[in-house]
Design an enzyme around this catalytic site. Structure first.
Site, PDB file in Angstrom:
ATOM      1  N   VAL A  52       0.798  -1.227   0.000  1.00  0.00           N
ATOM      2  CA  VAL A  52       0.000   0.000   0.000  1.00  0.00           C
ATOM      3  C   VAL A  52       0.829   1.276   0.000  1.00  0.00           C
ATOM      4  O   VAL A  52       0.268   2.359  -0.111  1.00  0.00           O
ATOM      5  CB  VAL A  52      -0.969   0.038   1.208  1.00  0.00           C
ATOM      6  CG1 VAL A  52      -2.030  -1.030   1.068  1.00  0.00           C
ATOM      7  CG2 VAL A  52      -0.224  -0.091   2.517  1.00  0.00           C
ATOM      8  N   TYR A  53       2.141   1.183   0.133  1.00  0.00           N
ATOM      9  CA  TYR A  53       2.954   2.396   0.112  1.00  0.00           C
ATOM     10  C   TYR A  53       2.897   3.019  -1.278  1.00  0.00           C
ATOM     11  O   TYR A  53       3.385   2.462  -2.259  1.00  0.00           O
ATOM     12  CB  TYR A  53       4.409   2.093   0.489  1.00  0.00           C
ATOM     13  CG  TYR A  53       4.612   1.702   1.943  1.00  0.00           C
ATOM     14  CD1 TYR A  53       3.586   1.821   2.880  1.00  0.00           C
ATOM     15  CD2 TYR A  53       5.830   1.215   2.385  1.00  0.00           C
ATOM     16  CE1 TYR A  53       3.772   1.458   4.208  1.00  0.00           C
ATOM     17  CE2 TYR A  53       6.032   0.857   3.714  1.00  0.00           C
ATOM     18  CZ  TYR A  53       4.991   0.976   4.621  1.00  0.00           C
ATOM     19  OH  TYR A  53       5.194   0.620   5.939  1.00  0.00           O
ATOM     20  N   THR A  54       2.263   4.186  -1.332  1.00  0.00           N
ATOM     21  CA  THR A  54       2.042   4.915  -2.586  1.00  0.00           C
ATOM     22  C   THR A  54       1.385   3.997  -3.626  1.00  0.00           C
ATOM     23  O   THR A  54       1.772   3.981  -4.802  1.00  0.00           O
ATOM     24  CB  THR A  54       3.353   5.510  -3.136  1.00  0.00           C
ATOM     25  OG1 THR A  54       4.160   5.988  -2.046  1.00  0.00           O
ATOM     26  CG2 THR A  54       3.070   6.691  -4.057  1.00  0.00           C
ATOM     27  N   ALA A  55       0.386   3.211  -3.160  1.00  0.00           N
ATOM     28  CA  ALA A  55      -0.409   2.348  -4.040  1.00  0.00           C
ATOM     29  C   ALA A  55       0.457   1.435  -4.906  1.00  0.00           C
ATOM     30  O   ALA A  55       0.181   1.234  -6.094  1.00  0.00           O
ATOM     31  CB  ALA A  55      -1.329   3.198  -4.916  1.00  0.00           C
ATOM     32  N   LYS A  82       4.751  -6.164   3.066  1.00  0.00           N
ATOM     33  CA  LYS A  82       3.570  -6.452   3.886  1.00  0.00           C
ATOM     34  C   LYS A  82       2.318  -6.499   3.016  1.00  0.00           C
ATOM     35  O   LYS A  82       2.259  -5.899   1.934  1.00  0.00           O
ATOM     36  CB  LYS A  82       3.360  -5.357   4.945  1.00  0.00           C
ATOM     37  CG  LYS A  82       4.577  -4.963   5.725  1.00  0.00           C
ATOM     38  CD  LYS A  82       4.259  -3.803   6.661  1.00  0.00           C
ATOM     39  CE  LYS A  82       5.489  -3.036   7.074  1.00  0.00           C
ATOM     40  NZ  LYS A  82       6.112  -2.299   5.958  1.00  0.00           N
TER      41      LYS A  82
END
Length: 344
Positions: A52-55, A82
């Site tokens: 999910v880090y910056t999609a 993750k």
């Protein structure tokens, strides 16, 4: 750079981790690659990201960096990611179900351009999914060679213990790490979560070691946060967050103590805060989250820094979260002691 094993595994990692939540957002690709280059140059090995880090952009940036590295670099990097939070639409696009984690893991492997992730962490507990289902999927992924080690993130003490108990009972891969928020301003995990991690041999990978910038000394009493700081980028949200923490006297006691130790040492405040955290019980590696190469360079100055007993005691006293009397304070400790005639 110093090294420790990844929890009770035999995998050695650097005591500082390069966190990549800024990649593709606050840090462009060129700057991200410069951070990765420098981190490896000084002996860093553990690189942490998440789908999910910056999609997904963070994983893609790391993947493109890995693809252009000479032979042998991938073997030096211990790669962690993750899964748990949504990357798309639909009720099954979130959580720790076998269905979602299968999609999440495959997506991470594709974006990273690798066949195996060294450490795959479930990003948070999922109240909808039985832990057996989650752990069985992770064990199957280990057996398939897609994961080397299993980790947890943002679990409470009882959730950690439940996961370990089920994995051990079933003979599945037991989690080796826990990634929690931990710093001089957030020490409440010491009441229950740290003891649970120690009892089960899990290594801690603390995130937000500088308390969202507070432990760098950039914020001052009664001064509105401005641009070029995490709170200053969004004035409305920034002032709300600043107000919550700035009105607590303990915040300024901690900031003053860190500043005092840093000035006496002749080093930066971030280096002092990081050094304190690296030497806490059960900590394997501390996750750095720098926006710029200059910030990373300063953070890396803590790689071989160890505080004296007196300096540590000063920081401990200023940052003591003062646990409630029961069950973590004096009464609770007395209840659990072996004193003759104790208890109420």
């Amino acid at each position: 750079m110093e090294y420790r094993t990844l929890g009770r595994s035999g995998c050695a990692v650097s005591t500082l981790t390069l966190g990549t939540m800024t990649f593709g957002n606050e840090t462009d690709e060129e700057g991200s690659h410069a951070q990765l280059d420098r981190f490896l140059e000084v002996g860093g090995t553990l690189v942490d990201t998440a789908d999910v880090y910056t999609a997904g952009a963070s994983e893609e940036i790391i993947g493109r960096w890995l693809a252009k590295q000479p032979s042998g670099v991938r073997e030096r990097v211990v790669l962690a990611t993750k899964g748990r939070f949504p990357m798309g639409e639909g009720p099954n696009g979130v959580g720790l179900s076998r269905r979602h984690l299968a999609d999440a893991l495959e997506g991470s492997l594709r974006r990273l351009g690798v066949d195996t992730v060294d450490l795959y962490q479930v990003h948070a507990h999922d109240p909808w999914t039985p832990i057996d289902e989650t752990l069985r999927f992770l064990d199957d992924a280990v057996g398939a060679g897609k994961i080397h080690y299993v980790g947890l993130s943002n679990f409470t003490g009882w959730q950690l213990q439940r996961a370990v108990d089920v994995a051990e009972h079933r003979g599945w891969s037991v989690p080796v790490t826990l990634q929690p928020q931990y710093n001089l301003l957030v020490r409440e995990i010491e009441w229950e979560i740290v003891p649970a991690a120690q009892a089960n041999g899990l290594g801690l990978l603390p995130w937000s070691p500088l308390g969202g910038g507070w432990l760098t000394g950039k914020y001052r009493r009664d001064e509105e946060p401005t641009g070029a700081t995490r709170l200053g980028d969004d004035p409305n949200r920034g002032m709300e967050a600043y107000g919550r923490r700035s009105t607590v006297e303990r915040t300024w006691d901690v900031v003053d103590a860190v500043r005092g130790v840093a000035e006496a040492r002749g080093c930066s405040m971030p280096q002092v805060a990081l050094a304190w955290l690296v030497d806490r019980p059960a900590v394997t590696s501390v996750i750095l989250g720098a926006r710029t190469l200059e910030q990373l360079e300063d953070n890396l100055g803590a790689a071989d820094l160890h505080l004296s007993d007196e300096e540590t005691a000063r920081l401990d006293a200023a940052s003591d979260p003062a646990p409630p009397d029961y069950p973590y304070g004096e009464l609770g400790v007395d209840q659990r002691s072996r004193k003759i005639g104790g208890g109420r």
